[in-house]
Design an enzyme around this catalytic site. Structure first.
Site, PDB file in Angstrom:
ATOM      1  N   TYR A  53       0.850  -1.191   0.000  1.00 24.20           N
ATOM      2  CA  TYR A  53       0.000   0.000   0.000  1.00 24.20           C
ATOM      3  C   TYR A  53       0.890   1.247   0.000  1.00 24.20           C
ATOM      4  O   TYR A  53       1.693   1.449   0.916  1.00 24.20           O
ATOM      5  CB  TYR A  53      -0.919   0.027   1.217  1.00 24.20           C
ATOM      6  N   LEU A 209     -18.372  -1.525   0.807  1.00 20.17           N
ATOM      7  CA  LEU A 209     -19.306  -0.566   0.218  1.00 20.17           C
ATOM      8  C   LEU A 209     -19.273  -0.629  -1.307  1.00 20.17           C
ATOM      9  O   LEU A 209     -19.595   0.348  -1.983  1.00 20.17           O
ATOM     10  CB  LEU A 209     -18.994   0.844   0.709  1.00 20.17           C
ATOM     11  N   LEU A 214     -21.949   1.735  -3.380  1.00 17.57           N
ATOM     12  CA  LEU A 214     -23.149   1.536  -2.569  1.00 17.57           C
ATOM     13  C   LEU A 214     -23.514   2.748  -1.718  1.00 17.57           C
ATOM     14  O   LEU A 214     -24.595   2.797  -1.140  1.00 17.57           O
ATOM     15  CB  LEU A 214     -22.973   0.305  -1.672  1.00 17.57           C
ATOM     16  N   GLY A 216     -24.152   5.482  -3.008  1.00 17.85           N
ATOM     17  CA  GLY A 216     -25.071   6.226  -3.866  1.00 17.85           C
ATOM     18  C   GLY A 216     -24.456   7.434  -4.527  1.00 17.85           C
ATOM     19  O   GLY A 216     -25.127   8.139  -5.281  1.00 17.85           O
TER      20      GLY A 216
END
Length: 327
Positions: A53, A209, A214, A216
């Protein structure tokens, strides 16, 4: 925050984990510090990172923050090894590479041990028993307290967990597996999750998510400050911007409206409380986003909402994943 046992072990972790995928790259030191402080003050303990990472910067940054912001003893640090920047070999599960990578991770983190050490992915070029022996050596030497795997498919997880259980007291049982799992990606329910449940391996869902979809935020357009608008993250988000995903996102929004909650809370509560799940790993751009995710602690979805979301997001499970006599 509620604490859960990690698999069939005595280790307890917060039921929401903090992800650091973007630390040292898109998330700078200031934002990372704010996130860690908010997470810690909310009772969060599980912080997930990996040696790749930010090309190691995520581990280094976490180590710097543990030095002065949050006590090391209050955190459960999980890191991973095995991914390599080699176009001809994406994963290196050899014992030599893994143990050297662990030593380097410990140096960056500024700690003598990690609480959970995961093999980042299955390496078909290395015998599995060699890869797993690295976990045994890490735990035996005290450099890791618990061990797990990541991105292993069903047969790989079952073989690895069974191999470790075959020599109790000599080999280290797998505590966890980290896999992508959300309303938009339920593939682990075919074989990985049944294997994990049977063998006592706790599931740590990544991208709970749906890579941000998710929430939105992409229903109308792609926000300029979102991962979907980022040059290096857009390909990661794009697969979940199709019509199938759109119908699931609409259903999540409808559920959220009925519960006076947010789509983020609904989607995260759904995966958090699935059988076998220990702690979804949430990655946030800033402390405000993280606080929004942590607010899910007070939400439990009604059974009828769960059933509706299950139905609208149900993956296609055919032979031999389910009982063949019903097909």
């Amino acid at each position: 925050m509620e604490q859960r046992h990690l698999g069939r072990t005595g280790l307890r972790v917060s039921r929401i984990g903090l992800g650091t995928l973007t630390w040292g790259r898109d998330t700078d030191e200031h934002d990372a510090a704010e996130q860690l402080k908010v997470f810690w003050e909310a009772g969060g303990t599980l912080v997930d990172t990996a040696d790749v990472y930010g090309d190691g910067e995520a581990e280094y940054l976490l180590g710097q923050l543990m030095d002065g912001l949050v006590p090391r003893r209050d955190l459960v640090i999980s890191t991973k090894a095995g991914s390599v920047p080699d176009p001809d070999r994406r994963f290196d599960g050899s014992r030599g590479h893994l143990l050297a990578a662990l030593d380097t991770s410990l140096a960056r983190l500024g700690t003598d041990y990690v609480d959970v050490w995961h093999i980042h992915a299955f390496d078909p070029s290395t015998p599995m028993e060699e890869t797993l022996h690295a976990l045994d050596l890490a735990v035996a030497s005290g450099r890791a307290r618990y061990a797990g795997v990541s991105n292993f498919c069903g047969w790989q997880l079952a073989k690895a967990a069974t191999w470790q259980l075959a020599a109790p007291g000599i080999r280290t049982r797998l505590a966890s597996t980290q896999m992508e799992y959300s309303l938009l990606q339920r593939g682990v329910e075919r074989e990985v999750l049944p294997a994990a449940l049977d063998l006592g391996v706790g599931l740590l869902p990544s991208s709970p998510l749906g890579r941000g979809v998710l929430t939105g935020k992409y229903r109308q357009s792609t926000p300029a400050d979102s991962r979907g608008a980022s040059e290096h993250m857009a390909p990661f988000v794009e697969p979940y911007l199709d019509d199938t995903a759109s119908s699931i996102v609409d259903a999540v929004q409808t559920a959220a409206d009925g519960l006076s909650a947010t789509p983020l809370q609904v989607a995260l509560a759904w995966v958090r409380d699935r059988p076998g799940v220990v702690a979804p790993i949430v990655g946030a751009r800033n402390a405000q986003q993280l606080s929004a995710a942590l607010s899910v602690e007070a939400l439990s979805l009604p059974d009828e909402i769960c059933r509706a979301l299950d139905d609208v997001s149900a993956p296609v499970h055919r032979y031999p994943d389910h009982d063949w006599s019903t097909l």
